[in-house]
Design a protein around this motif. Structure first.
Motif, PDB file in Angstrom:
ATOM      1  N   GLY A 155      43.585  38.563  43.591  1.00 20.88           N
ATOM      2  CA  GLY A 155      44.859  38.591  44.280  1.00 20.88           C
ATOM      3  C   GLY A 155      45.575  37.261  44.173  1.00 20.88           C
ATOM      4  N   ALA A 156      46.886  37.305  44.331  1.00 15.44           N
ATOM      5  CA  ALA A 156      47.660  36.062  44.358  1.00 15.44           C
ATOM      6  C   ALA A 156      47.257  35.201  45.551  1.00 15.44           C
ATOM      7  N   ASN A 157      46.553  35.797  46.503  1.00 16.48           N
ATOM      8  CA  ASN A 157      46.078  35.062  47.682  1.00 16.48           C
ATOM      9  C   ASN A 157      44.736  34.375  47.456  1.00 16.48           C
ATOM     10  N   ALA A 158      44.169  34.504  46.257  1.00 14.47           N
ATOM     11  CA  ALA A 158      42.823  33.988  45.995  1.00 14.47           C
ATOM     12  C   ALA A 158      42.810  32.460  45.967  1.00 14.47           C
ATOM     13  N   HIS A 159      41.634  31.905  46.211  1.00 15.72           N
ATOM     14  CA  HIS A 159      41.457  30.454  46.162  1.00 15.72           C
ATOM     15  C   HIS A 159      41.672  29.955  44.733  1.00 15.72           C
ATOM     16  N   HIS A 160      42.253  28.771  44.631  1.00 15.66           N
ATOM     17  CA  HIS A 160      42.588  28.229  43.304  1.00 15.66           C
ATOM     18  C   HIS A 160      41.353  28.014  42.433  1.00 15.66           C
ATOM     19  N   SER A 161      40.172  27.930  43.040  1.00 14.44           N
ATOM     20  CA  SER A 161      38.968  27.681  42.259  1.00 14.44           C
ATOM     21  C   SER A 161      38.625  28.843  41.329  1.00 14.44           C
ATOM     22  N   LEU A 162      39.108  30.030  41.615  1.00 12.16           N
ATOM     23  CA  LEU A 162      38.755  31.183  40.771  1.00 12.16           C
ATOM     24  C   LEU A 162      39.446  31.134  39.407  1.00 12.16           C
ATOM     25  N   PRO A 163      40.777  31.039  39.342  1.00 14.79           N
ATOM     26  CA  PRO A 163      41.373  30.891  38.003  1.00 14.79           C
ATOM     27  C   PRO A 163      40.942  29.612  37.301  1.00 14.79           C
ATOM     28  N   ARG A 164      40.674  28.578  38.072  1.00 11.29           N
ATOM     29  CA  ARG A 164      40.201  27.348  37.458  1.00 11.29           C
ATOM     30  C   ARG A 164      38.817  27.544  36.846  1.00 11.29           C
ATOM     31  N   ALA A 165      37.954  28.297  37.521  1.00  4.06           N
ATOM     32  CA  ALA A 165      36.627  28.582  36.975  1.00  4.06           C
ATOM     33  C   ALA A 165      36.734  29.382  35.683  1.00  4.06           C
ATOM     34  N   ALA A 166      37.671  30.326  35.635  1.00  4.93           N
ATOM     35  CA  ALA A 166      37.866  31.087  34.402  1.00  4.93           C
ATOM     36  C   ALA A 166      38.255  30.162  33.256  1.00  4.93           C
ATOM     37  N   TRP A 167      39.107  29.201  33.554  1.00  9.20           N
ATOM     38  CA  TRP A 167      39.500  28.217  32.531  1.00  9.20           C
ATOM     39  C   TRP A 167      38.300  27.387  32.092  1.00  9.20           C
ATOM     40  N   LEU A 168      37.519  26.903  33.063  1.00  6.28           N
ATOM     41  CA  LEU A 168      36.361  26.083  32.729  1.00  6.28           C
ATOM     42  C   LEU A 168      35.342  26.838  31.878  1.00  6.28           C
ATOM     43  N   LEU A 169      35.215  28.130  32.119  1.00  2.95           N
ATOM     44  CA  LEU A 169      34.226  28.945  31.418  1.00  2.95           C
ATOM     45  C   LEU A 169      34.766  29.540  30.121  1.00  2.95           C
ATOM     46  N   GLY A 170      35.988  29.210  29.755  1.00  4.51           N
ATOM     47  CA  GLY A 170      36.549  29.682  28.496  1.00  4.51           C
ATOM     48  C   GLY A 170      36.888  31.159  28.487  1.00  4.51           C
ATOM     49  N   LEU A 171      37.203  31.731  29.646  1.00  2.00           N
ATOM     50  CA  LEU A 171      37.552  33.150  29.737  1.00  2.00           C
ATOM     51  C   LEU A 171      39.039  33.351  29.469  1.00  2.00           C
ATOM     52  N   PRO A 172      39.448  34.586  29.214  1.00  2.00           N
ATOM     53  CA  PRO A 172      40.879  34.848  29.016  1.00  2.00           C
ATOM     54  C   PRO A 172      41.673  34.502  30.268  1.00  2.00           C
ATOM     55  N   ALA A 173      42.976  34.397  30.095  1.00  2.00           N
ATOM     56  CA  ALA A 173      43.844  34.164  31.244  1.00  2.00           C
ATOM     57  C   ALA A 173      43.598  35.232  32.299  1.00  2.00           C
ATOM     58  N   THR A 174      43.583  34.819  33.555  1.00  5.92           N
ATOM     59  CA  THR A 174      43.248  35.752  34.627  1.00  5.92           C
ATOM     60  C   THR A 174      44.403  36.722  34.883  1.00  5.92           C
ATOM     61  N   HIS A 175      44.109  37.738  35.684  1.00  5.22           N
ATOM     62  CA  HIS A 175      45.084  38.782  36.008  1.00  5.22           C
ATOM     63  C   HIS A 175      45.360  38.734  37.510  1.00  5.22           C
ATOM     64  N   PRO A 176      46.317  37.904  37.931  1.00  3.85           N
ATOM     65  CA  PRO A 176      46.631  37.849  39.365  1.00  3.85           C
ATOM     66  C   PRO A 176      47.426  39.079  39.798  1.00  3.85           C
ATOM     67  N   VAL A 177      47.038  39.656  40.907  1.00  3.42           N
ATOM     68  CA  VAL A 177      47.719  40.822  41.461  1.00  3.42           C
ATOM     69  C   VAL A 177      48.585  40.343  42.620  1.00  3.42           C
TER      70      VAL A 177
ATOM     71  N   LEU B 189      22.094  27.660  47.128  1.00  2.07           N
ATOM     72  CA  LEU B 189      22.921  26.671  47.809  1.00  2.07           C
ATOM     73  C   LEU B 189      23.841  25.988  46.805  1.00  2.07           C
ATOM     74  N   THR B 190      25.060  25.727  47.233  1.00  3.02           N
ATOM     75  CA  THR B 190      26.058  25.101  46.376  1.00  3.02           C
ATOM     76  C   THR B 190      26.734  23.970  47.143  1.00  3.02           C
ATOM     77  N   THR B 191      27.593  23.239  46.453  1.00  6.70           N
ATOM     78  CA  THR B 191      28.335  22.162  47.100  1.00  6.70           C
ATOM     79  C   THR B 191      29.483  22.683  47.944  1.00  6.70           C
ATOM     80  N   GLY B 192      29.793  23.963  47.834  1.00  4.61           N
ATOM     81  CA  GLY B 192      30.887  24.547  48.604  1.00  4.61           C
ATOM     82  C   GLY B 192      31.390  25.810  47.938  1.00  4.61           C
ATOM     83  N   GLY B 193      32.516  26.308  48.432  1.00  5.76           N
ATOM     84  CA  GLY B 193      33.066  27.550  47.908  1.00  5.76           C
ATOM     85  C   GLY B 193      33.472  27.466  46.456  1.00  5.76           C
ATOM     86  N   THR B 194      33.954  26.310  46.026  1.00  2.55           N
ATOM     87  CA  THR B 194      34.397  26.176  44.640  1.00  2.55           C
ATOM     88  C   THR B 194      33.232  26.372  43.678  1.00  2.55           C
ATOM     89  N   GLU B 195      32.113  25.692  43.922  1.00  2.97           N
ATOM     90  CA  GLU B 195      30.964  25.856  43.037  1.00  2.97           C
ATOM     91  C   GLU B 195      30.401  27.269  43.124  1.00  2.97           C
TER      92      GLU B 195
END
Length: 459
Positions: A177-199, A149-155
């Motif tokens: 995809g460019a249609n993805a929820h903003h929480s995904l690239p933001r999660a990559a930033w929070l986790l210190g991952l490389p810049a994402t690859h939006p299609v 269980l999480t607080t929502g889709g973002t978590e």
């Protein structure tokens, strides 16, 4: 000073009864005084009313429960954007079922915390029942599916990315995809991952050929592909079987953000739209959308419980090894949070009360309503429909208006307290967005919505 009564224990119900009566009365009068989907007058008017009801918020001497509870509940209700109003249709913010809200009251009274069994004996057992049930619904053929269980889709999306990162050698690359929820690239930033690859998604959904091209350029790197089953802007569903094929060919993990579209699984008429969902390594669900739950009601489902191993954590006062070995359930590895509300309870009550067919009927009802709205717009001489709805979201705009005028129509309806509509960009233009999540909405309500839009469009 008398010690205030508690909500729990044998005396709790008697203490709650008059308070609940005051709350229900203030909810009723506040909604009547509001008179529409949102409060009229905009932020300044609402802030003034709240200030008047709350000031001073921390007096030297308390006002007592009657002078605090009733006026503040009234102010909260009068100033609410109420998703139970048919013309409050901007966001993926559903009106909660009365049943679920009542269940949430019981959970609040008992106040279990899901970080150790000795704080939540029955609540933790019920959470295990719920997560097993929802995991099996998502992965019907898997041997050992699981869910958190999480607080929502973002978590949930952030957890999915974290689990994928821990499963692979660094650095993990996120493709979405460019249609993805903003929480995904933001999660990559929070986790210190490389810049994402939006299609790019010019058709609104993630194209398998474009994904193949992107993954070819990442050969040799660990990759998580995030697809979407129900985009926030339009409700579009990516072609899951074809995307799963591409991921399998490239050895990439697949995560599906089905926070919006996931409850199609309950509908015999619409679950085919999620064919291929069970091929994902992880899936985000969120029942405060097409599940009609009070916030929060997020879920992350995984195809095998072993995927959750990176979350294991020990704090001696919560899950000491000897307690665990003695048979006390270990709850600390079920979340990144420590203190957690028993959000499973309201969901469990709802699932048992309505069943798969009852929930499926509600899903079908709002999706059919969106199709009705699309038909009305299609035949309206002054309005333009963006596309047929995939779920319960409809994009439209006044035919001859420019983007500034479309934005102004939305803000005027909001400021006047007449309607709450969303906004979305598609095909390079701004559209009004109606997200229909209220199963009590009638076709006449849709006619009122369109008449308001037409009447507020500059000539």
């Amino acid at each position: 000073m008398n010690t205030p009564p508690l909500a729990g224990g044998t005396a709790g119900p008697d203490a709650l009864a008059p308070l609940l009566a005051a709350v229900l009365d203030a909810l009723r009068t506040g909604a009547l005084d509001r008179g529409g989907p949102p409060p009229a007058g905009g932020p300044t008017t609402t802030a003034h009313r709240v200030h008047t009801a709350a000031h001073p918020l921390l007096p030297d001497h308390g006002t007592g429960p009657d002078a605090a509870l009733g006026p503040l509940v009234h102010a909260l209700t009068q100033g609410a954007a109420d998703p139970a109003d048919p013309l409050c249709a901007a966001h993926l913010h559903a009106p909660p079922l009365a049943l679920a809200a009542a269940a949430d009251l019981a959970a609040s009274v008992l106040n279990p915390s899901l970080d150790s069994w000795d704080q939540a004996p029955a609540a933790s057992a019920l959470e295990a029942e719920l997560t097993r049930t929802l995991a099996r619904e998502t992965y019907p053929a898997a041997d050992h599916p699981d869910a958190l269980l999480t607080t929502g889709g973002t978590e949930a999306n952030q957890l999915a990315l974290l689990l994928a990162r821990e499963r692979h050698p660094p650095p993990l690359h996120l493709v979405h995809g460019a249609n993805a929820h903003h929480s995904l690239p933001r999660a990559a930033w929070l986790l210190g991952l490389p810049a994402t690859h939006p299609v790019p998604t010019p058709t609104g959904t993630l194209d398998p050929e474009a994904l193949h091209h992107t993954l070819t350029g990442l050969t040799g790197h660990p990759v998580l592909v995030a697809a979407t089953a129900g985009t926030t802007d339009s409700g579009a569903i990516d072609p899951l079987p074809a995307l799963a094929d591409v991921c399998a060919a490239h050895g990439a993990d697949l995560h599906v953000d089905a926070a919006y579209g996931g409850p199609l699984l309950f509908s015999d008429h619409r679950k085919h739209a999620l064919h291929g969902l069970d091929r994902a390594h992880s899936v985000t669900l969120d029942l405060h959308k097409l599940g009609w739950q009070p916030v929060a009601a997020g879920i992350l489902a995984v195809h095998h419980t072993g995927r959750l191993d990176p979350l294991q954590h020990t704090a001696d006062y919560l899950n000491s090894h000897d307690d665990t070995e003695a048979g006390l359930p270990d709850l600390l590895g079920r979340s990144l949070r420590t203190t957690r509300r028993p959000d499973a309870f309201k969901m469990a009550v709802t699932l048992r009360a309505l069943g798969r067919d009852g929930l499926g009927a509600l899903v079908d009802q709002v999706c059919d309503l969106a199709a009705t709205l699309a038909d009305k717009i299609h035949h309206h001489p002054a309005l333009t429909l963006h596309a047929r709805p995939a779920l319960s979201t409809v994009l439209f705009r006044p035919t001859d208006a420019d983007d500034d005028q479309v934005a102004a129509v939305r803000r005027t309806l909001l400021d006047d307290g007449h309607a709450v509509l969303g906004r979305a960009r598609a095909d390079g233009r701004l559209w009004l967005k109606a997200t229909l999540l209220n199963p009590h909405t009638q076709p006449g309500d849709l006619d009122r919505m369109l008449k308001l839009v037409e009447g507020h469009t500059p000539r």
